[in-house]
Write an enzyme that holds these catalytic residues in place. Structure first.
Site, short mmCIF file in Angstrom:
data_model
loop_
_atom_site.label_atom_id
_atom_site.label_comp_id
_atom_site.label_asym_id
_atom_site.label_seq_id
_atom_site.Cartn_x
_atom_site.Cartn_y
_atom_site.Cartn_z
N CYS A 1 3.59 2.80 -15.08
CA CYS A 1 3.77 3.33 -16.43
C CYS A 1 4.66 4.56 -16.44
O CYS A 1 4.43 5.50 -17.21
CB CYS A 1 2.42 3.66 -17.05
SG CYS A 1 1.30 2.25 -17.01
N CYS B 1 -0.25 5.11 -6.54
CA CYS B 1 -1.61 4.98 -7.05
C CYS B 1 -2.60 5.04 -5.90
O CYS B 1 -2.41 4.33 -4.91
CB CYS B 1 -1.74 3.66 -7.80
SG CYS B 1 -3.31 3.46 -8.66
#
Lengths: 177, 152
Positions: free
Chosen positions: B93, B110
């Site tokens: 994102c 992540c």
């Protein structure tokens, strides 16, 4: 929504655009954007110029092509444009997709909405300093006047746009007096 | 790994190939004529790895998946896609000028630093219970992911 469809023709390269737009490397620069604007007009009378460029047989870099057409679209729009910078595998961006359609419908005639896939057109996204996705940039009279990051509900997005548009109108009135 | 990279790599190679209009690239370069894809698909193995990671990390951090599991599915696929093409699950994102450099730097791998430090996940993958969009689940199945991302 027809406004959105018309803009999609500009933003999404089609085969005919590819053939008629053959920029020379040295001449495609941010500052020279407007020089290429005429070639995107469908009823352009620059036929002889296009023939010249077609014979150069250069590979078209669509990133630069939409670069100039993006500027062209922003500069020549009669209505404010809400640009949604998104990516296919960004969850909140896909969450906002139906919401954006609803907003476009509800505010049709007052704003246009355009979606830019930042993976397909990274140059445009980088130029506006887009980082977090989704980012909504509202352009009024060719200038970015508002910047929103993240997902939000339909009512909140509409309320926010209304507020910005009202501020812009007030600002223009103050400047005029 | 090099062989597996090729199908995904071809569609993302340096941004140039993906910048060529779809009608042109598919006519000239497509290895599978007739197959129209909107985006490149991550491998099932990577999706499963990221799915398990997401479940574990949600439990460990005390966060929950979005009430709309479609968002969770899309993000998991995004993480898997980056894992396939870049070797690490870079946050899907965000927009990056240089993805490879970002992977090496590590801030947005992540779980990213904002998540690790402040439980802030703007992907809406890991949500604290006070978040408006937070659901009550910390698990998701492969079937759910496949079903909810069928249209992309």
């Amino acid at each position: 929504m027809e406004g959105l469809a018309a803009l999609r023709q500009v933003v999404t390269p089609t085969t005919s655009f590819v053939r008629s737009f053959q920029p020379q490397e040295s001449r495609v620069r941010v500052g020279n954007v407007l020089r290429f604007a005429p070639t995107f007009q469908r009823n352009s009378s620059l036929g002889h110029v296009q023939l010249d460029r077609r014979s150069l047989a250069l590979k078209v870099q669509a990133a630069k092509q939409t670069f100039t057409s993006f500027d062209d679209m922003i500069a020549n729009s009669d209505l404010p444009i809400l640009v949604d910078f998104y990516a296919v595998w960004c969850g909140p961006c896909q969450f906002m997709d139906p919401i954006l359609r609803e907003v476009a419908q509800e505010m049709s005639g007052r704003i246009r909405t355009v979606k830019i896939n930042t993976e397909k057109y990274p140059a445009v996204a980088s130029r506006f300093g887009i980082r977090s996705l989704p980012t909504f940039v509202l352009f009024v009279d060719g200038r970015p006047v508002d910047w929103l990051e993240g997902a939000l509900q339909r009512q909140d997005l509409i309320a926010h746009i209304e507020k910005v548009l009202a501020e812009e109108t007030a600002r223009k009135q103050n400047a005029a007096t | 790994m090099a062989v597996m990279m090729l199908p995904q790599g071809l569609s993302k190679a340096g941004g140039f190939l993906s910048a060529v209009p779809d009608s042109v690239s598919r006519r000239n370069n497509s290895p599978r004529p007739g197959l129209v894809r909107a985006a490149s698909e991550p491998t099932e193995k990577s999706i499963d790895i990221m799915r398990k990671f997401s479940e574990q990390y949600a439990r460990r951090s005390g966060t929950y998946f979005c009430c709309d599991k479609g968002v969770t599915s899309v993000v998991i696929k995004g993480l898997a896609e980056h894992k396939d093409t870049l070797g690490a699950p870079l946050c899907p994102c965000r927009h990056y000028d240089d993805k490879q450099a970002e992977v090496e730097q590590g801030f947005w791998n992540c779980p990213c630093v904002p998540m690790r430090e402040r439980k802030e996940c703007h992907c809406m993958l890991f949500l604290t219970s006070d978040n408006d969009f937070a659901g009550t689940e910390q698990s998701i199945t492969m079937d759910e992911i496949t079903e909810l991302t069928a249209n992309y």
